[in-house]
Each structure stands twice: as C-alpha cells, then as structure tokens.
Design a protein around this motif. Structure first.
Motif, PDB file in Angstrom:
ATOM      1  N   GLU A  37      -1.117  -2.205  33.193  1.00  0.00           N
ATOM      2  CA  GLU A  37      -1.647  -3.425  33.788  1.00  0.00           C
ATOM      3  C   GLU A  37      -0.662  -4.017  34.786  1.00  0.00           C
ATOM      4  O   GLU A  37      -1.063  -4.640  35.775  1.00  0.00           O
ATOM      5  CB  GLU A  37      -2.057  -4.451  32.726  1.00  0.00           C
ATOM      6  N   VAL A  85      -1.245  -1.929  38.013  1.00  0.00           N
ATOM      7  CA  VAL A  85      -2.520  -2.200  38.684  1.00  0.00           C
ATOM      8  C   VAL A  85      -2.655  -3.665  39.086  1.00  0.00           C
ATOM      9  O   VAL A  85      -3.048  -3.977  40.226  1.00  0.00           O
ATOM     10  CB  VAL A  85      -3.699  -1.777  37.778  1.00  0.00           C
ATOM     11  N   ARG A 128      -7.864   0.742  33.543  1.00  0.00           N
ATOM     12  CA  ARG A 128      -6.604   0.828  34.289  1.00  0.00           C
ATOM     13  C   ARG A 128      -5.877   2.157  34.076  1.00  0.00           C
ATOM     14  O   ARG A 128      -5.491   2.824  35.048  1.00  0.00           O
ATOM     15  CB  ARG A 128      -5.688  -0.345  33.934  1.00  0.00           C
TER      16      ARG A 128
END
Length: 236
Positions: A104, A107, A140
């Motif tokens: 995370e 991304v 993700r």
C-alpha cells in the motif's frame, strides 16, 4: 523521502532476506530508509492471547522507536494491521496513521505499480487474512505482481480462505490449523505455479511447512523479494 523500516520480529529472526529486499526495493525507488534499532515485537502475540497489559508495554516501546517519522513501512500485513487497528487503545495512537504495509505504501504513497522488477516464474498469490480483511489491501499486491517483467500470475482457487496459521491459533488448535494449511497448499499446487507469493511470512511459513512435508516443489516467496529482483540484480 525518508521512511523507517519496521521489519517485524518474524522477519528479523527467521526471514532477514525479506527485510533486505524491502530496503533494496525502496532505495531503488529513491526512498531513504532508516532502521530504528530500538524496535522489537509489536505486541500482537500478547494482544491476541489476551495479555493486554503486557502488549501495552511493547506498544509504547514501539511507538517511541518510530517517533519523528512521517512514514513507517513494514513488509507484514499482519503487524501493520495490529498497529493500525489496535494501537490507539493501547497507548500508541500516533503510530497507526503513519504505518503502511509495503504494497500500500508503494501504490498509495509512491504512486507506482511498475517498480522495475524482473522475476521470470509462474506465480500464484495468497492474500493473508489481516491484509485482506483488516487493511483492505485489495488488488494492490496483484497490480504490483502483474507489472513484473517475466512473471506469469495465475489465480489461486479459494484465495480468500484462511491458510490456518492465525498466529497463536496454530498453537492452540494445531489439528485444525494443519488441515486448513493442507487445503491451501493443495489449491496452490493445483495452479501449476512455481512460486507461492504472499505479503506475510507467517502465512508463507505455515503453508511452506505443509508443502515441504508433502514433498511439493512449490516454493513460498515474500512479495518484497519478487519486487526487489531485477535482471541486473536477481532476487537473493
């Protein structure tokens, strides 16, 4: 950008290659990585077992270790979920909003899905329960894997089913845990993949143990180690 690496005790003690890969990957993307030496266990085993007083001591220690960092990055959805979901009530409220699981962070914060990785293997991905349900990592990890050159990503049947590890669950309910691990291992082998990828080495350790006992050729690899690999510098 400067971040602190929260390597977690499982990776530090058993899977140091994952921490090394995380640093290689982030530095390749232009991130300066610090390693606060005061970090220890996040307190999740104690908390999940009901020892909240003991967990609170570790929570406060961990929060102090990462003071002053805008971003704390960890290659563990399980430990990231512990910090984000439970630290506020245990004396570590300031750390949760600054803690990111690796995929995370890549991304959402860095805004990248193609990290320049190369991994010429057939791979299937297992989403851990904490990443899937508590953190909501969604697609993700899969988006990052799909952008890796040479990698063939294949679907894992029943991917959202728990592998049976569950931290102390595996200790308290070993028979059930092993049965669930066997189901997951069977599904993974059935994909024909060479590599089983995940974002939590605890889950990969559990499934990998089943695979080794059954003589399967499928090998577990943390996603950080896949993303850190390039044609010039293959995964270690």
């Amino acid at each position: 950008m400067r971040v602190a690496l929260f390597v977690t005790c499982v990776n530090d003690a058993l899977y140091p290659a994952t921490g090394i890969a995380t640093v290689r990957l982030l530095e390749r993307l232009g991130v300066e990585v610090d390693f606060p030496a005061a970090q220890t266990c996040c307190g999740q085993p104690q908390y999940n077992t009901g020892y909240h007083r003991e967990a609170r001591t570790l929570v406060r220690r961990t929060a102090r270790a990462f003071e002053g960092y805008e971003y704390v990055v960890t290659p563990s959805a399980s430990c990231a979920a512990m910090v984000r979901a439970h630290y506020a009530g245990l004396g570590g409220a300031g750390l949760g909003p600054r803690t990111y699981e690796l995929t995370e962070f890549l991304v959402d914060v860095l805004g990248v899905t193609d990290v320049g990785a190369y991994f010429p293997h057939r791979v299937t991905y297992h989403p851990s329960c904490h990443g899937l349900r508590l953190l909501g990592l969604g697609d993700r990890p899969r988006r990052l894997l799909a952008a890796v050159r040479g990698l063939e990503l294949v679907e894992l049947p029943g991917a959202e089913e728990c592998c049976g590890f569950g931290g102390t669950f595996a200790v308290k309910n070993p028979a059930v845990s092993v049965a669930m691990g066997r189901d997951k291992a069977r599904s993974a082998v059935g994909t024909g993949a060479e590599v089983l990828c995940g974002a939590d080495n605890s889950c990969l350790m559990h499934i990998g143990g089943v695979l080794r006992r059954e003589g399967a050729g499928l090998r577990p690899v943390h996603i950080a180690e896949i993303l850190a690999g390039t044609e010039e510098e293959p995964p270690r």
